[in-house]
Design a protein around this motif. Structure first.
Motif: not given
Length: 477
Positions: A138-159
Motif C-alpha cells: 500500500f505504498v504505491g508505485n513510482a508514478h503515484t505520490a506516497p500515501p501519508l497514511l501508509t508512511l505513518l503505519l510504517l513509523r508505527w511499526l518502527l516505533f
C-alpha cells in the motif's frame, strides 16, 4: 488529495522498497537453500507430517492445497524471481493495481512458507518481514505520490519494534538497568560476527555507554518519529546508525536490516538529495480515489488490530516476538529481555567405531556460523539466516529447545544425508558416515588478548557435560 499524498517522501519510499526487495530475495534464497534438510520430504521436520495435523485456519498456506518438494521449490523460486523484479524496479513500472498485486504475491508466498516452517521459522524477524511486506503493498508505485497514511503505519511499526525492544530490556534482566549487559552480550549472543571479539574486549566504561545509548535510542527516540521534519528524520537516522552498529557486532539475520529499511522510509527527499546524486521526479500523479479508499480502510483495520500489541507494550507481562493472528498482520517484538552470562555450545562428534571405547577417535562436525573449532574466527552471515546454527544455540541453553529436532539431526548424520551435510562447514567423514554420534556440552569464552596473541585462538573452552551419549543406527553402542 493534498492531505493524502506525501510527495516529499518519494525517494524515501524508493529506498524502502529497494531495501525490502533485497531482504525478500535473501529470505527466499534461504528457503531454497535450506528447506530440503529441514522441512522437505526427507527433512528433520517434514512439512507433510506437519500438514497432516494442522488446520488451514491456524496456519494459512498454499501448501494445504498441495505439497511436494518440487512445488515448494517452485514457490520459493517464484518469490525470489518477484523479489528480483522488485529490486530492479520492474514492479514499480507496472500500473498501480498490478504493482500492488506483485507485492501482495510476495507477501502471500512468504506467508505460506513461514506458516509451515515450524520451529525453523519461529523467529521474530519472520513476522516482521511479513508485517513490513504487507504494508509495502500500500505504498504505491513510482508514478503515484506516497500515501501519508501508509508512511505513518510504517513509523508505527518502527516505533513498536524499537520501543518494545527497549521495554523488554528495561523490565527484564537487571544488567540492562545497571548498564552491564554488554559485559557479556558480545560473547554470548547467538552467533558472533568477525568483529565480536573486538567489541567484547572494549573497555567496560564504553560498554556502559553503549547500553545507555541503546536505552536512549529505544525508549526515547521512537516518540520523535511522529513529530514534524526534520526531527522525525533525525530520529530515524539515529535508529539507522544504531542498527548498523548491531550489524557489525553480530549476526541477527535480517532483523537489523528490516529496522534500517523502515528507518529509510522516514527520511524526506531533501535528505537523500543532499547525500546522493538523486532527485525526486516533479511529475508525480495524485493517488486515484480507489487507492485512497483502500489505504484508509487498511489504516483503520491496522489501527484496530494494534490494540493487543499496544496493550502488550505496557503490560507487566510483556511478550517478545508474538503474533496475534496466523496472518502475522500486527505483531509484537522484542529481544534479549534476558542476557546469558555464560556461553555454552553443543559439539557434535562422530566415530568410526561401532562400539566406541575410551581410545576411540571422535571427530567434530563444524557448523557454518556457530562457534566450534577454537582457532576459527566467527564469520559474517547476516542478513543470510543459518537456521540450524541458531537452534543449536537455543539447544545449548536448554535441551528442551531441541526435543523436536535434535534426534532427527543425529539420525541424518548417521545416514550421511547429503542435503543436511551441505548446511555444515565441515564434514569429518567425507567417504562414509560415522558408526556412532555423540554430543558434548562445552563452556566457551573469548580468549584474552594474551591468549589470542600466544595461541591464535579466538575461543577457549572447557567440557561441562554430556549432551547426548554415543548412539548408532542400531541404537546405543
Amino acid at each position: 488529495m493534498n492531505w493524502f499524498d506525501a510527495d516529499n517522501y518519494w525517494l524515501g519510499r524508493l529506498f524502502f522498497k529497494e531495501g525490502l526487495a533485497v531482504i525478500y530475495l535473501c529470505a527466499f534464497f534461504v528457503a531454497i537453500d535450506q528447506f530440503r534438510p529441514l522441512i522437505g520430504d526427507h527433512g528433520i521436520l517434514p512439512i507433510r507430517r506437519f500438514l497432516a495435523g494442522a488446520r488451514w485456519q491456524r496456519s494459512p498456506s498454499l501448501f494445504h492445497l498441495h505439497y511436494s518438494d518440487r512445488f515448494f521449490m517452485g514457490v520459493a523460486c517464484t518469490g525470489a524471481g518477484l523479489s528480483a523484479a522488485a529490486l530492479l524496479g520492474l514492479l514499480d513500472l507496472l500500473p498501480l493495481p498490478l504493482c500492488m498485486l506483485g507485492w501482495l504475491l510476495l507477501w502471500g508466498l512468504y506467508l505460506s512458507i513461514v506458516n509451515v516452517g515450524q520451529v525453523w521459522y519461529g523467529f521474530g524477524w519472520e513476522s516482521l518481514l511479513l508485517e513490513v511486506g504487507l504494508l509495502a503493498v500500500f505504498v504505491g508505485n513510482a508514478h503515484t505520490a506516497p500515501p501519508l497514511l501508509t508512511l505513518l503505519l510504517l513509523r508505527w511499526l518502527l516505533f513498536r519494534l524499537e520501543f518494545g525492544a527497549g521495554l523488554i530490556k528495561i523490565r527484564g534482566d537487571p544488567c540492562w538497568r545497571d548498564l552491564t549487559c554488554l559485559y557479556y552480550h558480545h560473547e554470548t549472543q547467538p552467533m558472533p560476527g568477525p568483529l565480536s571479539w573486538y567489541f567484547h574486549r572494549l573497555p567496560r566504561r564504553l560498554h556502559k555507554v553503549e547500553v545507555a545509548g541503546n536505552h536512549f535510542t529505544q525508549l526515547i527516540v521512537p516518540f520523535f518519529l511522529f513529530v514534524p521534519q526534520p526531527v522525525a528524520g533525525g530520529a530515524a537516522a539515529i535508529m539507522v546508525v544504531t542498527q548498523l552498529w548491531l550489524v557489525v557486532s553480530g549476526n541477527f539475520a535480517w532483523l537489523n536490516w528490516l529496522a534500517i529499511v523502515l528507518g529509510l522510509s522516514v527520511l524526506p527527499n531533501g535528505f537523500w538529495e543532499a547525500m546522493l546524486p538523486v532527485t525526486a521526479p516533479s511529475d508525480i500523479a495524485a493517488a486515484p480515489i480507489w487507492f485512497v479508499v483502500i489505504v484508509v480502510a487498511v489504516t483503520v483495520a491496522i489501527a484496530a488490530l494494534s490494540y493487543r500489541p499496544a496493550r502488550n507494550l505496557f503490560s507487566s507481562h510483556q511478550m517478545m516476538n508474538a503474533s496475534f493472528d496466523p496472518w502475522h498482520l500486527v505483531n509484537t517484538y522484542g529481544a534479549f529481555g534476558h542476557v546469558t552470562k555464560t556461553r555454552r555450545e553443543i559439539v557434535v562428534e562422530g566415530c568410526r567405531d561401532a562400539h566406541p571405547t575410551a581410545d576411540s577417535e571422535w571427530l567434530a562436525y563444524e557448523f557454518k556460523g556457530k562457534p566450534g573449532a577454537l582457532r576459527r574466527r566467527p564469520r559474517q552471515f547476516a542478513p543470510y539466516h543459518l537456521r540450524l546454527d541458531w537452534l543449536m544455540w537455543f539447544a545449548a541453553i536448554s535441551p528442551g529447545y531441541a526435543t523436536s529436532w535434535f534426534g532427527g539431526l543425529v539420525e541424518r548424520l548417521l545416514d550421511g544425508n547429503t542435503a543436511l551435510l551441505k548446511l555444515l562447514h565441515h564434514n569429518p567423514f567425507p567417504d562414509a558416515p560415522p558408526a556412532a554420534i555423540r554430543a558434548r556440552l562445552y563452556r566457551y569464552r573469548f580468549t584474552t588478548r594474551d591468549e589470542r596473541r600466544a595461541t591464535g585462538a579466538w575461543w577457549a573452552r572447557s567440557l561441562e557435560a554430556e549432551f547426548l551419549p554415543p548412539v548408532s543406527r542400531r541404537g546405543p553402542p
